[in-house]
Design a protein around this motif. Structure first.
Motif, PDB file in Angstrom:
ATOM      1  N   ASN A 119       2.073   1.957  -3.455  1.00  0.00           N
ATOM      2  CA  ASN A 119       1.023   2.580  -4.268  1.00  0.00           C
ATOM      3  C   ASN A 119       0.844   4.048  -3.920  1.00  0.00           C
ATOM      4  O   ASN A 119       0.692   4.891  -4.815  1.00  0.00           O
ATOM      5  CB  ASN A 119      -0.306   1.843  -4.089  1.00  0.00           C
ATOM      6  N   LEU A 120       0.845   4.362  -2.632  1.00  0.00           N
ATOM      7  CA  LEU A 120       0.696   5.753  -2.224  1.00  0.00           C
ATOM      8  C   LEU A 120       1.898   6.587  -2.658  1.00  0.00           C
ATOM      9  O   LEU A 120       1.741   7.731  -3.096  1.00  0.00           O
ATOM     10  CB  LEU A 120       0.496   5.840  -0.712  1.00  0.00           C
ATOM     11  N   THR A 166       0.831  -1.202   0.000  1.00  0.00           N
ATOM     12  CA  THR A 166       0.000   0.000   0.000  1.00  0.00           C
ATOM     13  C   THR A 166       0.863   1.249   0.000  1.00  0.00           C
ATOM     14  O   THR A 166       0.552   2.229  -0.686  1.00  0.00           O
ATOM     15  CB  THR A 166      -0.917  -0.011   1.234  1.00  0.00           C
ATOM     16  N   VAL A 168      -7.620  14.207   0.287  1.00  0.00           N
ATOM     17  CA  VAL A 168      -8.015  13.117   1.184  1.00  0.00           C
ATOM     18  C   VAL A 168      -6.779  12.359   1.657  1.00  0.00           C
ATOM     19  O   VAL A 168      -6.665  12.012   2.837  1.00  0.00           O
ATOM     20  CB  VAL A 168      -9.012  12.167   0.480  1.00  0.00           C
ATOM     21  N   LEU A 169      -5.850  12.135   0.741  1.00  0.00           N
ATOM     22  CA  LEU A 169      -4.627  11.428   1.127  1.00  0.00           C
ATOM     23  C   LEU A 169      -3.791  12.236   2.108  1.00  0.00           C
ATOM     24  O   LEU A 169      -3.190  11.673   3.020  1.00  0.00           O
ATOM     25  CB  LEU A 169      -3.802  11.096  -0.115  1.00  0.00           C
ATOM     26  N   LEU A 226      -4.104   5.193 -10.751  1.00  0.00           N
ATOM     27  CA  LEU A 226      -4.786   5.368  -9.485  1.00  0.00           C
ATOM     28  C   LEU A 226      -5.434   6.741  -9.437  1.00  0.00           C
ATOM     29  O   LEU A 226      -4.816   7.726  -9.781  1.00  0.00           O
ATOM     30  CB  LEU A 226      -3.805   5.225  -8.322  1.00  0.00           C
ATOM     31  N   GLU A 227      -6.643   6.776  -8.997  1.00  0.00           N
ATOM     32  CA  GLU A 227      -7.356   8.046  -8.900  1.00  0.00           C
ATOM     33  C   GLU A 227      -7.790   8.257  -7.456  1.00  0.00           C
ATOM     34  O   GLU A 227      -8.863   7.824  -7.054  1.00  0.00           O
ATOM     35  CB  GLU A 227      -8.577   8.071  -9.825  1.00  0.00           C
ATOM     36  N   TYR A 228      -6.934   8.885  -6.686  1.00  0.00           N
ATOM     37  CA  TYR A 228      -7.260   9.276  -5.326  1.00  0.00           C
ATOM     38  C   TYR A 228      -7.250  10.792  -5.269  1.00  0.00           C
ATOM     39  O   TYR A 228      -6.441  11.437  -5.937  1.00  0.00           O
ATOM     40  CB  TYR A 228      -6.241   8.745  -4.314  1.00  0.00           C
ATOM     41  N   ASN A 229      -8.096  11.330  -4.432  1.00  0.00           N
ATOM     42  CA  ASN A 229      -8.067  12.759  -4.206  1.00  0.00           C
ATOM     43  C   ASN A 229      -6.870  13.082  -3.317  1.00  0.00           C
ATOM     44  O   ASN A 229      -6.707  12.508  -2.241  1.00  0.00           O
ATOM     45  CB  ASN A 229      -9.371  13.203  -3.547  1.00  0.00           C
ATOM     46  N   HIS A 275       1.537   7.252  -6.355  1.00  0.00           N
ATOM     47  CA  HIS A 275       0.481   8.232  -6.636  1.00  0.00           C
ATOM     48  C   HIS A 275       0.965   9.648  -6.330  1.00  0.00           C
ATOM     49  O   HIS A 275       0.762  10.566  -7.128  1.00  0.00           O
ATOM     50  CB  HIS A 275      -0.777   7.910  -5.832  1.00  0.00           C
TER      51      HIS A 275
END
Length: 125
Positions: free
Chosen positions: A6-7, A3, A106-107, A100-103, A10
């Motif tokens: 991945n972060l 994880t 939010v992260l 990856l589509e994260y805001n 991103h």
């Protein structure tokens, strides 16, 4: 891939377009900050647990010194791990996967929420 990988990827991709020279430093800082906040939450939980079980393991000063040393170790571990070759391998692996589509807000708020939980847990004990 974990994880944290991945972060890291991103954050690296997000800041690569905006701040190309600092993107690796920002992503490394974020992963280290997230790991440190999780470590703090875990430490506060166990400190409260041991206090209620009447177990004397170490003083608060020694615990804070140990936490500081572990945070420094985490940062340098991530700096070595995500520098150079590992980042290139991550780029190749992530190009095969979908994007990856994260805001990003939010992260960034996740470690802050974890720090808030650690603070609330420390006051509750």
């Amino acid at each position: 891939m974990t994880t944290f990988d991945n972060l890291f990827y991103h954050f690296f991709q997000f800041y690569k377009a905006k701040k190309s020279k600092k993107s690796n430093e920002i992503a490394t800082f974020y992963v280290s900050f997230l790991q440190s906040s999780l470590l703090l939450l875990l430490g506060v939980f166990f400190a409260g647990f041991f206090r209620q079980m009447h177990v004397q393991t170490m003083s608060a000063t020694k615990a804070w010194v140990l936490f500081t040393l572990v945070v420094i170790f985490l940062y340098f571990k991530n700096w070595m791990y995500y520098g150079g070759r590992k980042r290139k391998v991550l780029n190749v692996k992530m190009l095969k996967n979908k994007k990856l589509e994260y805001n990003i807000w939010v992260l960034w708020s996740v470690p802050l929420v974890i720090l808030g939980l650690a603070f609330v847990l420390s006051k509750a004990i």
